[in-house]
Design a protein around this motif. Structure first.
Motif, short mmCIF file in Angstrom:
data_model
loop_
_atom_site.label_atom_id
_atom_site.label_comp_id
_atom_site.label_asym_id
_atom_site.label_seq_id
_atom_site.Cartn_x
_atom_site.Cartn_y
_atom_site.Cartn_z
N GLU A 229 -26.30 11.82 -23.44
CA GLU A 229 -26.54 11.10 -24.63
C GLU A 229 -28.23 11.47 -24.86
OE1 GLU A 229 -25.88 7.23 -26.32
OE2 GLU A 229 -23.96 7.57 -25.39
N SER A 230 -28.87 11.78 -23.85
CA SER A 230 -30.76 12.22 -24.09
C SER A 230 -30.99 13.15 -24.15
CB SER A 230 -31.43 11.36 -22.76
OG SER A 230 -30.83 12.76 -22.05
N ALA A 231 -29.90 13.93 -24.18
CA ALA A 231 -29.87 15.39 -24.58
C ALA A 231 -29.79 15.92 -26.27
CB ALA A 231 -28.59 16.56 -24.09
N VAL A 232 -29.61 14.46 -27.03
CA VAL A 232 -29.61 14.41 -28.32
C VAL A 232 -30.35 13.88 -28.43
CG1 VAL A 232 -28.55 14.11 -30.43
CG2 VAL A 232 -27.25 14.96 -28.64
N THR A 233 -30.65 13.33 -28.17
CA THR A 233 -32.13 11.92 -28.91
C THR A 233 -34.13 12.75 -28.32
OG1 THR A 233 -32.29 10.11 -26.81
CG2 THR A 233 -30.94 9.60 -28.65
N ARG A 234 -33.42 13.10 -27.21
CA ARG A 234 -35.42 13.94 -26.69
C ARG A 234 -35.06 15.16 -26.67
NH1 ARG A 234 -37.51 11.45 -20.74
NH2 ARG A 234 -38.44 11.56 -21.71
N GLY A 235 -34.37 15.93 -27.23
CA GLY A 235 -34.37 17.57 -26.91
C GLY A 235 -34.01 18.41 -26.15
N PHE A 236 -33.62 17.85 -25.23
CA PHE A 236 -33.29 18.53 -24.20
C PHE A 236 -32.51 17.46 -22.50
CE2 PHE A 236 -37.51 15.67 -23.78
CZ PHE A 236 -37.20 15.50 -22.55
N SER A 237 -31.89 18.66 -22.35
CA SER A 237 -31.46 18.18 -21.33
C SER A 237 -31.79 18.06 -19.67
CB SER A 237 -29.97 18.46 -21.26
OG SER A 237 -30.15 20.45 -20.36
N GLU A 238 -31.68 16.63 -18.75
CA GLU A 238 -32.06 16.50 -18.03
C GLU A 238 -31.60 16.36 -16.41
OE1 GLU A 238 -35.54 13.30 -17.69
OE2 GLU A 238 -34.60 13.27 -19.42
N GLY A 239 -31.51 16.69 -15.98
CA GLY A 239 -31.46 16.16 -14.50
C GLY A 239 -32.02 15.09 -14.16
N TYR A 240 -32.07 13.55 -13.16
CA TYR A 240 -32.68 12.94 -13.51
C TYR A 240 -32.66 12.36 -11.66
CZ TYR A 240 -35.21 7.75 -12.79
OH TYR A 240 -36.25 6.89 -12.72
N THR A 241 -33.85 12.38 -10.68
CA THR A 241 -33.93 11.97 -9.38
C THR A 241 -34.05 10.33 -9.71
OG1 THR A 241 -34.20 14.12 -8.31
CG2 THR A 241 -34.89 11.89 -7.06
N ASP A 242 -33.14 9.65 -9.33
CA ASP A 242 -32.98 8.11 -9.06
C ASP A 242 -34.23 7.93 -8.03
OD1 ASP A 242 -32.44 5.16 -10.38
OD2 ASP A 242 -30.56 5.49 -10.11
N VAL A 243 -33.03 8.31 -7.09
CA VAL A 243 -33.72 7.28 -5.93
C VAL A 243 -34.17 8.98 -4.73
CG1 VAL A 243 -33.51 6.14 -3.76
CG2 VAL A 243 -32.16 5.26 -5.94
N LEU A 244 -35.33 8.91 -3.99
CA LEU A 244 -35.16 10.06 -2.95
C LEU A 244 -36.07 9.33 -2.05
CD1 LEU A 244 -35.66 13.33 -2.40
CD2 LEU A 244 -37.78 12.74 -3.37
N GLY A 245 -35.47 9.22 -0.99
CA GLY A 245 -36.76 8.39 0.06
C GLY A 245 -35.73 9.80 1.70
N VAL A 246 -37.22 9.35 2.44
CA VAL A 246 -37.61 10.13 4.17
C VAL A 246 -37.57 9.19 5.43
CG1 VAL A 246 -37.88 12.08 5.89
CG2 VAL A 246 -38.23 11.86 3.02
N ARG A 247 -36.88 8.56 6.00
CA ARG A 247 -37.13 7.37 7.10
C ARG A 247 -38.15 8.18 7.05
NH1 ARG A 247 -31.17 5.42 9.30
NH2 ARG A 247 -33.11 3.87 11.05
N ARG A 248 -38.79 6.86 8.15
CA ARG A 248 -39.96 7.23 8.39
C ARG A 248 -40.02 8.01 10.01
NH1 ARG A 248 -40.45 2.52 6.77
NH2 ARG A 248 -41.70 1.08 5.98
N GLU A 249 -39.58 8.25 10.57
CA GLU A 249 -38.97 8.89 11.51
C GLU A 249 -38.90 10.61 11.43
OE1 GLU A 249 -34.88 7.11 12.12
OE2 GLU A 249 -37.40 6.70 10.96
N PHE A 250 -38.54 11.13 10.62
CA PHE A 250 -38.00 12.51 10.11
C PHE A 250 -39.54 12.72 9.04
CE2 PHE A 250 -34.78 10.20 11.43
CZ PHE A 250 -33.73 11.75 12.27
N ARG A 251 -40.44 11.73 8.21
CA ARG A 251 -41.52 12.03 7.97
C ARG A 251 -42.42 13.51 8.35
NH1 ARG A 251 -43.23 6.40 5.55
NH2 ARG A 251 -40.86 6.57 3.62
N GLY A 252 -42.51 14.72 7.28
CA GLY A 252 -43.57 15.33 8.29
C GLY A 252 -42.72 16.89 8.24
N ARG A 253 -41.09 16.19 7.90
CA ARG A 253 -40.91 17.90 8.31
C ARG A 253 -39.90 18.27 6.92
NH1 ARG A 253 -36.20 15.80 12.71
NH2 ARG A 253 -35.53 17.58 12.83
N GLY A 254 -40.46 18.08 5.57
CA GLY A 254 -39.93 18.97 4.95
C GLY A 254 -39.03 18.42 3.68
#
Length: 344
Positions: free
Chosen positions: A260-285
């Motif tokens: 519905e937001s494509a109608v109200t906002r005038g564009f369509s979007e893919g939304y990243t609701d949650v993004l996370g990386v565990r500590r021991e794996f950080r720094g690896r891209g």
């Protein structure tokens, strides 16, 4: 004066409306109120009927005790408020809105007072549940409310009631028409599409990844279900990075799409609701790879932009990463807090 039927002896001091807690039969009218308000105030996001139906099923925050709806003499819902709180949390979250036709009459102030009174009750109830000797048993009741920077009338209301801004968040967009980055992971990692069989492992990884994030609290099964089972959740546009040798969840990107937001906002979007990386794996891209993968999935769906929200003071350097990936801030929202003394 209209008769009100509000549980727990916590009433709303605005007699021109009849107040009651939300029941299953009220969901359609409740959603209509939010939609009417959104049509005027144009928020980036607002709750639709499927989300309200999900709220009605909450065991931690049962609606009969934690919601209130205000009905006019014709039976039309003109205002609502609700709170959510984890039993051992140091804060409750408040939500609500007032029909534009009923604003500037004192309804918003009455709802804030109800939210504060119910928050005090919840702290007292939860202290009894977890024990007076615990941290929660001695914590000062605190209510947190979020709003968008564009809604200055809400900011004025919060300020007049003693709330203070404690955090800023940026909504960021990345146009998908621009060249997309490649998905690069080292050989010890693999990226797979999110599926129900991964949900519990991702929940545990999320709790670990967000342990050092401001305002974050561990997700139990119910609160995690509100994310993965949200009506707008898109597991087909979501991904998980696994360590090949152990199958351990290293990172994840959970996506959503509001058609519905494509109608109200005038564009369509893919939304990243949650993004996370565990500590021991950080720094690896891993975060970069997940975002690049999300962009490609969103573009394949024909969406115009990739979007996400980020804490402006995120300790992991997420804002710098998003800027590097081509995201740009487009809106800002605020978190308001008020420490509540005990009722007089």
């Amino acid at each position: 004066m209209m008769r009100s039927e509000v549980a727990d002896g916590c009433t709303v001091d605005f007699p021109l409306l009849r107040w009651k807690s939300a029941g299953n039969g009220d969901v359609q009218a409740w959603a209509a109120l939010i939609a009417r308000t959104a049509a005027v105030e144009k928020p980036v996001w607002f709750e639709h009927q499927p989300e309200l139906e999900q709220i009605m099923e909450s065991r931690k925050n049962p609606p009969e005790h934690n919601t209130v709806l205000g009905f006019d003499p014709d039976g039309v819902v003109r205002a609502y408020a609700r709170i959510t709180k984890n039993t051992d949390s140091e804060k409750a979250y408040g939500f609500g809105c007032v029909d534009p036709q009923w604003q500037r009459r004192g309804v918003g102030s009455a709802l804030l007072e109800w939210l504060e009174a119910r928050t005090r009750q919840r702290f007292a109830e939860d202290a009894g549940a977890v024990g007076e000797g615990t941290q929660n048993g001695t914590a000062t009741p605190r209510l947190r409310i979020h709003n968008e920077q564009q809604h200055q009338h809400q900011a004025a209301l919060f300020t007049s009631h003693g709330y203070e801004v404690v955090r800023y968040f940026n909504e960021m967009h990345r146009p998908l028409a621009a060249p997309l980055p490649g998905v690069v992971l080292d050989p010890g990692l693999e990226l797979v599409t999110m599926g129900p069989e991964l949900s519990e492992a991702v929940r545990l990884a999320h709790n670990e990844a967000f342990r050092d994030h401001w305002g974050s609290e561990p997700k139990d099964e119910e609160s995690w279900g509100f994310i993965v089972n949200d009506p707008q959740a898109r597991p087909d546009l979501s991904a998980v990075v696994l360590e090949r040798s152990t199958g351990t969840v290293a990172g994840y990107q959970l996506a959503a799409h509001d058609a519905e937001s494509a109608v109200t906002r005038g564009f369509s979007e893919g939304y990243t609701d949650v993004l996370g990386v565990r500590r021991e794996f950080r720094g690896r891209g891993i975060a970069s790879a997940l975002l690049a993968d999300a962009m490609r999935r969103f573009a394949a769906e024909g969406f115009d932009v990739a979007s996400l929200d980020v804490d402006s003071e995120n300790p992991t350097g997420a804002l710098a990463l998003y800027l590097k990936m081509g995201y740009k801030p487009v809106n800002q929202s605020l978190a308001w807090d008020k420490a509540l003394g005990q009722p007089a």
